[in-house]
Design a protein around this motif. Structure first.
Motif, PDB file in Angstrom:
ATOM      1  N   THR A   1       6.493   7.066   6.547  1.00 37.44           N
ATOM      2  CA  THR A   1       7.503   6.560   7.472  1.00 37.44           C
ATOM      3  C   THR A   1       6.898   5.541   8.427  1.00 37.44           C
ATOM      4  O   THR A   1       7.488   4.486   8.683  1.00 37.44           O
ATOM      5  CB  THR A   1       8.109   7.724   8.276  1.00 37.44           C
ATOM      6  N   VAL A   2       5.715   5.870   8.916  1.00 39.06           N
ATOM      7  CA  VAL A   2       5.058   4.930   9.815  1.00 39.06           C
ATOM      8  C   VAL A   2       4.864   3.586   9.135  1.00 39.06           C
ATOM      9  O   VAL A   2       5.194   2.533   9.673  1.00 39.06           O
ATOM     10  CB  VAL A   2       3.695   5.481  10.300  1.00 39.06           C
TER      11      VAL A   2
ATOM     12  N   LEU B   1       5.015  11.604   6.606  1.00 39.69           N
ATOM     13  CA  LEU B   1       4.965  11.042   7.957  1.00 39.69           C
ATOM     14  C   LEU B   1       4.284   9.677   7.946  1.00 39.69           C
ATOM     15  O   LEU B   1       4.801   8.688   8.478  1.00 39.69           O
ATOM     16  CB  LEU B   1       4.212  12.015   8.876  1.00 39.69           C
ATOM     17  N   ALA B   2       3.138   9.629   7.290  1.00 42.43           N
ATOM     18  CA  ALA B   2       2.399   8.374   7.181  1.00 42.43           C
ATOM     19  C   ALA B   2       3.269   7.316   6.514  1.00 42.43           C
ATOM     20  O   ALA B   2       3.302   6.145   6.918  1.00 42.43           O
ATOM     21  CB  ALA B   2       1.124   8.583   6.385  1.00 42.43           C
TER      22      ALA B   2
ATOM     23  N   LYS C   1       8.075   1.635   8.760  1.00 44.08           N
ATOM     24  CA  LYS C   1       8.508   1.019  10.019  1.00 44.08           C
ATOM     25  C   LYS C   1       7.656  -0.200  10.323  1.00 44.08           C
ATOM     26  O   LYS C   1       8.152  -1.240  10.738  1.00 44.08           O
ATOM     27  CB  LYS C   1       8.387   2.028  11.171  1.00 44.08           C
ATOM     28  N   VAL C   2       6.365  -0.043  10.141  1.00 39.88           N
ATOM     29  CA  VAL C   2       5.467  -1.163  10.394  1.00 39.88           C
ATOM     30  C   VAL C   2       5.844  -2.344   9.522  1.00 39.88           C
ATOM     31  O   VAL C   2       5.966  -3.473   9.988  1.00 39.88           O
ATOM     32  CB  VAL C   2       3.998  -0.764  10.121  1.00 39.88           C
TER      33      VAL C   2
ATOM     34  N   ALA D   1       1.368   9.504  -4.193  1.00 40.80           N
ATOM     35  CA  ALA D   1       0.743  10.743  -3.731  1.00 40.80           C
ATOM     36  C   ALA D   1       1.831  11.771  -3.427  1.00 40.80           C
ATOM     37  O   ALA D   1       1.752  12.934  -3.836  1.00 40.80           O
ATOM     38  CB  ALA D   1      -0.102  10.478  -2.494  1.00 40.80           C
TER      39      ALA D   1
ATOM     40  N   PHE E   1       2.537  15.565   5.650  1.00 38.69           N
ATOM     41  CA  PHE E   1       1.729  14.578   6.331  1.00 38.69           C
ATOM     42  C   PHE E   1       1.872  13.202   5.683  1.00 38.69           C
ATOM     43  O   PHE E   1       2.059  12.188   6.359  1.00 38.69           O
ATOM     44  CB  PHE E   1       0.271  15.004   6.336  1.00 38.69           C
TER      45      PHE E   1
ATOM     46  N   ARG F   1       0.826  -1.198   0.000  1.00 41.48           N
ATOM     47  CA  ARG F   1       0.000   0.000   0.000  1.00 41.48           C
ATOM     48  C   ARG F   1       0.859   1.245   0.000  1.00 41.48           C
ATOM     49  O   ARG F   1       0.521   2.236  -0.623  1.00 41.48           O
ATOM     50  CB  ARG F   1      -0.897   0.002   1.224  1.00 41.48           C
TER      51      ARG F   1
ATOM     52  N   GLU G   1       0.173   3.635  -2.847  1.00 43.49           N
ATOM     53  CA  GLU G   1      -0.695   4.725  -2.443  1.00 43.49           C
ATOM     54  C   GLU G   1       0.053   5.942  -1.940  1.00 43.49           C
ATOM     55  O   GLU G   1      -0.067   7.023  -2.504  1.00 43.49           O
ATOM     56  CB  GLU G   1      -1.695   4.227  -1.398  1.00 43.49           C
TER      57      GLU G   1
END
Lengths: 162, 162
Positions: free
Chosen positions: B141-142, B138-139, B145-146, B103, B135, B95, B99
């Motif tokens: 990067t999260v 940031l998403a 990491k996940v 973007a 933003f 994703r 996604e």
DNA sequence: TTAAACTTTCGGGACTTATTGAAAGTACGA
DNA sequence: TCGTACTTTCAATAAGTCCCGAAAGTTTAA
């Protein structure tokens, strides 16, 4: 440039599983400082009234766009939510509704229907599905919390945990 | 029951933006303990060779399915990843790729091209887009990491933070 | 090198989803 | 109550996506 942004955002939407027009309207409303009427949206994007109406309503349903009424004016205007954090919450909420919840339903229905089975296969099947269902439920809860969170501190905080 | 699970999972896939066959193959491989060959997949789901092949490859691309080779046998077999945590990571990775990264690209390209503009509108435009881009980054990067996280402790830990 | 066993590609048709445009519906002011 | 200004719905059609099946490609064993 604005026009380019709008068309590209539309193309992106397709990959996100959002229809092109909806994404384009969102982009259109995201940029300018002022709200637009249905007719203005139609004109700017060169789309039909029905199309504009349907997708504006869909955006409102997602809570990404708000209907604005001006005193003494009949016509309705539309404005996009601009706070990125709120946009994120809205998308999370919607995705939960459309993705994790239905998945959970299917899994649980299948588990319930194999409860009677006692063969090794039935057990294995149940075990697999239960693992999946539990996981989806967990993800569900996370999304719910994210969607409900008020401050835009959540993502940075999550980042720190990882 | 297995058959019902498969068809329902297929229907779900559609809502997730994954094509039906791909989701059905995934479900088919998810349940049984043994790996299946292309021909077995074709037979079980009553689909053509081309279709089976294309979607198996797509699943492999997502790393949700692995190709298994048996010594002394020509034919290839396929097995699905069953660890729910790993499945989650794979989906997150995919994703992100499909996604958030595109973007970000679009946003940054638009920002770069308005850098020269100095009118109030240009500035406003740039400001909006920058907020969005930051933003998304940031998403991004999260998710990264996940996707990279090894243990299945991450989700519970996130839950605690919220 | 060839045949056999298997995998991949691709054009065309089937199916699904999005869009139009016109008709119907609704709400307001006179 | 009516006319006007606007919004919503819906059947037809356009666009897009998926899948089949045949043909081409690849790998292996002899």
């Amino acid at each position: 440039m604005r026009r380019r942004f709008i068309t590209q955002w539309g193309a992106l939407g397709t990959q996100w599983g959002i229809n092109r027009t909806m994404a384009m309207i969102h982009a259109l409303l995201l940029v300018p400082e002022r709200e637009l009427s249905t007719d203005e949206v139609m004109e700017e994007l060169d789309i039909s009234r029905g199309n504009a109406n349907t997708n504006l309503r869909e955006l409102i349903d997602w809570r990404l766009v708000e209907r604005m009424v001006r005193l003494g004016e009949r016509r309705e205007y539309f404005a996009a939510e601009k706070d990125v954090w709120k946009i994120f919450c809205m998308v999370a909420r919607e995705r939960k509704r459309r993705e994790t919840e239905p998945a959970r339903k299917v899994l649980d229905a299948c588990i319930r229907e194999t409860e009677s089975g006692d063969s090794p296969e039935a057990r294995e099947f149940r075990r697999e599905l239960t693992a999946l269902s539990d996981f989806v439920a967990l993800a569900n809860t996370v999304m719910e919390k994210v969607a409900a969170a008020e401050q835009n501190r959540v993502l940075p905080r999550i980042l720190k945990v990882l």
